[in-house]
Structures are given as C-alpha cells and as structure tokens.
Design a protein around this motif. Structure first.
Motif, PDB file in Angstrom:
ATOM      1  N   LEU A   1      24.695 -20.452  18.647  1.00 41.76           N
ATOM      2  CA  LEU A   1      25.492 -19.879  17.572  1.00 41.76           C
ATOM      3  C   LEU A   1      26.935 -20.381  17.614  1.00 41.76           C
ATOM      4  CD1 LEU A   1      24.165 -16.217  17.656  1.00 41.76           C
ATOM      5  CD2 LEU A   1      23.667 -17.954  15.944  1.00 41.76           C
TER       6      LEU A   1
ATOM      7  N   THR B   1      25.359 -22.303   8.129  1.00 39.76           N
ATOM      8  CA  THR B   1      24.271 -21.687   8.894  1.00 39.76           C
ATOM      9  C   THR B   1      24.741 -20.392   9.538  1.00 39.76           C
ATOM     10  OG1 THR B   1      23.326 -23.863   9.352  1.00 39.76           O
ATOM     11  CG2 THR B   1      22.602 -22.047  10.749  1.00 39.76           C
TER      12      THR B   1
ATOM     13  N   ILE C   1      23.255 -16.409   9.004  1.00 46.35           N
ATOM     14  CA  ILE C   1      22.779 -15.557  10.100  1.00 46.35           C
ATOM     15  C   ILE C   1      23.611 -14.285  10.207  1.00 46.35           C
ATOM     16  CG2 ILE C   1      22.581 -15.455  12.629  1.00 46.35           C
ATOM     17  CD1 ILE C   1      21.674 -18.345  12.580  1.00 46.35           C
TER      18      ILE C   1
ATOM     19  N   ALA D   1      19.348 -11.671   7.253  1.00 49.85           N
ATOM     20  CA  ALA D   1      19.972 -12.283   8.432  1.00 49.85           C
ATOM     21  C   ALA D   1      18.928 -12.575   9.505  1.00 49.85           C
ATOM     22  CB  ALA D   1      21.061 -11.363   8.982  1.00 49.85           C
TER      23      ALA D   1
ATOM     24  N   ARG E   1      17.866 -16.167  10.952  1.00 50.52           N
ATOM     25  CA  ARG E   1      17.880 -16.380  12.414  1.00 50.52           C
ATOM     26  C   ARG E   1      16.553 -16.953  12.876  1.00 50.52           C
ATOM     27  NH1 ARG E   1      20.864 -14.277  16.763  1.00 50.52           N
ATOM     28  NH2 ARG E   1      19.653 -13.855  18.652  1.00 50.52           N
TER      29      ARG E   1
ATOM     30  N   GLN F   1      16.200 -20.597  11.910  1.00 45.27           N
ATOM     31  CA  GLN F   1      17.071 -21.494  12.656  1.00 45.27           C
ATOM     32  C   GLN F   1      16.674 -21.627  14.123  1.00 45.27           C
ATOM     33  OE1 GLN F   1      19.449 -23.293  11.274  1.00 45.27           O
ATOM     34  NE2 GLN F   1      20.080 -24.272  13.194  1.00 45.27           N
TER      35      GLN F   1
ATOM     36  N   LEU G   1      25.579  -8.483  14.370  1.00 46.59           N
ATOM     37  CA  LEU G   1      24.300  -9.169  14.586  1.00 46.59           C
ATOM     38  C   LEU G   1      23.345  -8.297  15.395  1.00 46.59           C
ATOM     39  CD1 LEU G   1      23.107 -12.061  13.973  1.00 46.59           C
ATOM     40  CD2 LEU G   1      23.742 -12.660  16.312  1.00 46.59           C
TER      41      LEU G   1
END
Length: 475
Positions: A89, A96, A100, A108, A112, A115, A394
């Motif tokens: 990250l 990107t 996320i 999100a 995630r 990716q 997150l």
C-alpha cells in the motif's frame, strides 16, 4: 537465494534454550511493517532468552529490522525476494490507493481483493519458502496469520506451526461468529439501529459476492489449478483449515477490547507484545520535547496513510486550537511534510518517524492518541492506559473505532475522509478532560499486563518447540 546472519550464534545460551531443543524455529510473515512488528517482537524475545537456531524468512524490506533484534542469540534472515510494489500500500499509485481507501467499505474491499490477490506472487513465495524449509528443516514454524504461503508449506510438509494474530478475536474467528455478530471490517456495533442492521445485511452480501467479481474469480480458478499441479490441497487456503492445523493461535488482544465471544481452546489471548525496553536513543529529541510539555496529544496514522493538503492544514489548525495547554506530537511522513505551512504553532512538533512508539505512549505526559486505529496502535495505547481518538480508513480499523466507543476507551471522528477541526477538537477535549476514558483505558491496560504479553507468548512458543522436538516413538 540470499542469506545473511546478523551475528555469530551464542555459545551456552542458557537453560531455556537448552530445554527448547536443537532444531530451528522459523518465523514467517508478510512484508507489511504493521503485521511484521509482532513477529519481530516475538523473535526478539526468543533471541533475548538465548534460544539458538532462530531463522526469519520474509521479504527483503525486513532484513534490517531482523538483524537489529539479535541479542544473546542471533536471528538468521532469509530473503524471499523484494517487496512486490503492486501489493504494498505504501508503493501504490494514487488512483489505486484511492480505490482501496474509498468511503464505501464494500467497494473498498472489492478493490483490495482485485489488487492484492496475486496468484503468481503467492506461489513464488510458497516455492521460495519451501526451499528455505528444505535447507533449515525447522522443528516449528511461527506464522503470521496473513502469511498464507507459510501455512501452505507447513501443511504440505507436516511441520508443526503456531499462528500469530495481531487482531481482535472476532477477526481471527470470523468463520465461526454467533448469529447477528457484526461482520469483521464492517465497523458496525453489536447493538444496531434498523439502518445499521440493513447496513449489516448489505455488507454481508457485498463481502459474499467478492469472488463473483470476474477478475477475482478468474484468479481463484487459476490458483486452484496451479495448486493441484503442485500437489497442494486447495482446501488449505481456507482459514478454518489453517487454524485447525495449528498447534496453537496466539492472539495479541485481551477480553474487554472486543465484544464478548467464546475463546476457542487453541487460542491464547496474551495482549500487546511490549518488550522490557521501550526506549530508543534515536528518539532522544522527541523525549526531550515530551518532557517539556505536561499534556500531549500524540498523532500517528500509520505507515500507509497519505494525507491531503486539506487534511494537513486542518491538523495544523487543530494544534493551534489546543493552544498552550496541550502540545501535539505528529508523525508525518517526510514526503508529506512539503504540505505543511511555513509557520507552525509553538505547541506542535512534527517528526517523520519515531523509532519506538511504545516509548512515546509510555511517557507520562502523553494523555491521548489520535490514531488510524490499527490493531498494534490500539492495543499498545491501551497497554499504557492512553485513551484513543480513532480516524479509521481501512478494514479492521473501522471495527476498532466502534469498539473504542462502546467500551469507553475512546471516541471516533465523524468523517474519516476529512478532518473537521471543530469536531476533532471537541472530541479531543473530551478525552483530555473527562476522566472516564483514561480510567477505562487503564483498566484494560491492567488486563493486558495480567495476560502476560510478550513473556507469555514466548513461553507458549517454547512449549510448542519442546513438544515438536520430542521424537515420535516408532510404531
């Protein structure tokens, strides 16, 4: 494959090491500095005890931190390769990163998954670690719960392993939660309004449909095929199977942080891993500043968070609002400090890094922690009885935020995507002036110290090592 040893192995490491057995302990974790912190702390604890034959296999970025933990015994570092920038990250492009970190938690999580689900990387790490295991032949593997490649190696080679889990208990046992329990990463409370209950249903549908995403589904099919070609059982990808195969699971939390849950037999809740020495001489200037300010708000949003110009200006204004009564110590990445105004308030100190966050949180003048809500930060803050203001962005950070409110150890901001100065200032003043928050944080800190933390976690690993090193009687 490159290998280095930090120092020569210590001779005569002591009784604990002698009792532990002669075959190596292999530590495995991902490249993430947050996830690696607990693995490093645990390996360092065994090094302090003089346990011989400690090996740490991880991405190249952890070479330096591993070499620093050598003590009475060495820790051999084995590189599995450079960090994959597509999976880190801290290295992703802004577009990107924004996908996320968007406000919709379901979208999100989908971004995630798209990716970070990299079949080639997972299997490359599996094969690289398998070569390490062939050479090292460990008696025991100590594996961070996100190091899937390591669990696959342990299961394929029938090596005893311990799973380490720096997370809430509900995140660890998410496959076996009671009906109605808030789903992990949803940020929903246990007691919900009708609107929140609808949010819970929508979140579960969204998470359940992740593998219906074409990109993710194609990769999942390809992974199962590749695993079959390698002779690996695809069922070992499932968390329940991985946990069932572990000798024990060390969870770095304590009751009272999460909502009440039954603790499975193999799970040991030990609290934050806090070493006996918490101070780093490289933080001397920070300590001197803390000494000079009787009341301090510590601000750190983790190694991943990217601040916008508006957010930086808002935090500077927040320091001005706190005035002479409270200092504000802010960890802001060096590359983001260009967003700071030319003149800063006298009560604000901005640093690019602290080498020991534990040393900061332990300082008696630190009275509140404004944090992103990562598991390590939350539990370390509670260990020292410091209440938290959480700005989650997150996955499990949203869960820590709602638990902080419901357990009385902190508050959460209204809008994590921006910093409302009035709202944030008001919430910080509550933490600083209403004693109930600090009282509750100190209560949980006492529970953490009673749980044993690093000492008990080290004892548990050595117990598993002794049992794993006992020869099996021949039939």
């Amino acid at each position: 494959m490159e290998q280095t040893t930090g120092t020569q192995r210590a001779d005569g490491p002591g009784q604990e090491a002698d009792q532990a057995g002669a075959r190596p302990v292999l530590f495995c974790c991902t490249h993430s500095t947050g996830e690696a912190a607990t693995s490093l702390a645990l390996a360092g604890e065994l090094a302090r005890r003089g346990v011989p034959d400690l090996v740490f296999a991880a991405d190249e970025n952890l070479r330096g931190p591993v070499e620093e933990i050598a003590d009475r015994s060495a820790v051999e570092f084995v590189s599995l390769g450079p960090v994959n920038p597509a999976l880190a990250l801290t290295m992703m492009d802004d577009a990107t990163y924004d996908r996320i970190y968007q406000r919709s938690r379901v979208r999100a999580l989908r971004a995630r998954a798209r990716q970070l689900f990299d079949v080639d990387h997972l299997l490359q790490r599996y094969q690289a670690l398998d070569e390490v295991v062939e050479r090292v032949r460990p008696a025991l593997m100590v594996i961070n719960r996100f190091a899937t490649h390591a669990v696959l190696v342990a299961l394929a080679r029938d090596i005893p392993y311990v799973i380490t889990a720096p997370c809430l208990l509900s995140s660890l046992v998410e496959h076996d939660l009671p009906r109605g329990f808030p789903p992990p990463s949803s940020g929903l409370p246990l007691r919900r309004t009708l609107r929140q209950e609808l949010d819970r249903i929508w979140f579960r549908i969204g998470v359940g449909s992740l593998f219906l995403d074409r990109s993710v589904l194609r990769r999942a099919v390809r992974l199962h095929k590749r695993m079959g070609e390698l002779g690996l059982d695809p069922r070992t990808l499932r968390a329940p199977v991985q946990q069932e195969g572990a000798r024990s699971l060390l969870c770095f939390t304590v009751p009272g942080v999460d909502y009440p849950l039954p603790v499975p037999d193999r799970v040991r809740m030990v609290g934050a891993l806090v070493p006996p020495s918490r101070h780093d001489e490289r933080d001397a200037a920070v300590t001197e500043w803390l000494d000079a300010h009787p009341s301090v708000v510590y601000v750190a949003f983790g190694s991943v968070t990217r601040m916008t110009a508006d957010q930086v200006r808002s935090l500077v204004e927040l320091a001005r609002r706190l005035g002479d009564d409270h200092g504000l110590l802010w960890v802001l990445h060096r590359d983001q400090q260009r967003l700071l105004p030319a003149e800063l308030p006298a009560n604000l100190k901005v640093v690019p890094w602290v080498h020991s966050q534990l040393g900061v949180l332990e300082h008696p003048h630190v009275r509140a922690f404004f944090t992103h809500g990562g598991s390590n930060s939350i539990h370390e803050s509670l260990y020292f009885g410091v209440p938290v203001l959480v700005r989650p962005t997150l996955v499990d950070q949203f869960d820590h935020a709602v638990r902080a409110v419901d357990t009385g150890i902190g508050l959460t901001v209204e809008r994590p995507d921006r910093i409302d100065v009035d709202d944030t200032h008001g919430r910080l003043l509550r933490l600083l002036h209403e004693p109930g928050f600090a009282d509750r944080a100190r209560e949980i800190g006492q529970v953490q110290r009673s749980a044993g933390g690093l000492r008990v976690a080290g004892d548990a690993v050595l117990m598993e090592l002794r049992e794993a090193s006992v020869p099996t009687p021949s039939a």
